[in-house]
Design a protein around this motif. Structure first.
Motif, short mmCIF file in Angstrom:
data_model
loop_
_atom_site.label_atom_id
_atom_site.label_comp_id
_atom_site.label_asym_id
_atom_site.label_seq_id
_atom_site.Cartn_x
_atom_site.Cartn_y
_atom_site.Cartn_z
N LEU A 178 4.43 12.81 20.43
CA LEU A 178 4.02 14.05 19.79
C LEU A 178 3.10 13.70 18.62
N ILE A 179 1.80 13.90 18.79
CA ILE A 179 0.83 13.54 17.78
C ILE A 179 0.64 14.74 16.87
N ILE A 180 0.88 14.53 15.57
CA ILE A 180 0.86 15.63 14.61
C ILE A 180 -0.16 15.36 13.52
N GLU A 181 -0.51 16.42 12.78
CA GLU A 181 -1.37 16.28 11.62
C GLU A 181 -0.80 17.11 10.49
N ALA A 182 -1.05 16.67 9.28
CA ALA A 182 -0.55 17.39 8.11
C ALA A 182 -1.30 18.71 7.96
N GLU A 183 -0.59 19.74 7.50
CA GLU A 183 -1.20 21.06 7.27
C GLU A 183 -2.11 21.00 6.07
N LEU B 124 0.81 -1.22 0.00
CA LEU B 124 0.00 0.00 0.00
C LEU B 124 0.85 1.27 0.00
N GLN B 125 0.37 2.28 -0.71
CA GLN B 125 0.91 3.63 -0.64
C GLN B 125 -0.11 4.44 0.15
N CYS B 126 0.36 5.23 1.11
CA CYS B 126 -0.59 6.00 1.89
C CYS B 126 -0.13 7.45 2.03
N ARG B 127 -1.11 8.34 2.20
CA ARG B 127 -0.85 9.76 2.46
C ARG B 127 -1.10 9.99 3.94
N PHE B 128 -0.06 10.40 4.65
CA PHE B 128 -0.12 10.62 6.08
C PHE B 128 -1.09 11.75 6.40
N LEU B 129 -1.99 11.52 7.36
CA LEU B 129 -2.90 12.56 7.83
C LEU B 129 -2.54 12.99 9.25
N ALA B 130 -2.38 12.01 10.13
CA ALA B 130 -2.09 12.32 11.53
C ALA B 130 -1.49 11.09 12.20
N GLY B 131 -0.78 11.34 13.28
CA GLY B 131 -0.20 10.25 14.05
C GLY B 131 1.05 10.72 14.76
#
Length: 159
Positions: free
Chosen positions: A154-159, A76-83
């Protein structure tokens, strides 16, 4: 290619959210993934991992979940949203926002001193390969470094 579109890393941590962008080149595996509901555009969240990292439970929209083997996830190819920040590969760079700090009072105070608190924006800089993550908080003139243990909380999300 967008730096946030990456192979579905088999070591992704629970809580990581992404959108499936591609299913890989193996026709048989692609057909299997489509049959069980995994398709491009689907948002998934890593729920938990098996005792030795395999299999992996993914939450799907509509309160459904599915369990896949690492060999299936690897295509799978995925686009990171948050984590967790540590879910991103060391070569990743770009603009992100802090979603949450998962840790005790001492950890949260340290992150706040570095300019990293929920809602704050930062730029992820390329790593210098010492195992630490380099970040440029919007509120600071200089870059800061945090270790892997701190990056996992540190939980982040993409801009």
């Amino acid at each position: 290619m967008d730096h946030r579109v990456l192979p579905f890393k088999t070591e992704l941590l629970p809580g990581t959210e992404c959108v499936i962008e591609g299913l890989g080149s193996d026709e048989r595996l692609t057909r299997h993934l489509l049959e069980i509901g995994i398709m491009p555009g689907l948002q998934v969240r890593v729920v938990r991992r098996g005792p030795f990292g395999d299999p992996v439970e993914l939450a799907l929209p509509g309160s459904h979940s599915i369990v896949l083997r690492n060999s299936e996830l690897a295509s799978l190819q995925c686009r990171f949203l948050a984590g967790p920040l540590s879910a991103l590969p060391s070569k990743a760079a770009g603009e992100f926002r802090v979603r949450a700090l998962v840790g005790n009072t001492r950890y949260r105070a340290r992150m706040q001193r570095l300019g990293l608190e929920p809602g704050s924006e930062f730029r992820l800089l390329p790593s210098n390969h010492n195992g630490r993550h380099r970040l440029q908080p919007a509120s600071r003139a200089e870059a800061v470094e945090i270790g892997r243990g701190e990056a996992e909380r540190l939980i982040i999300e993409a801009e």
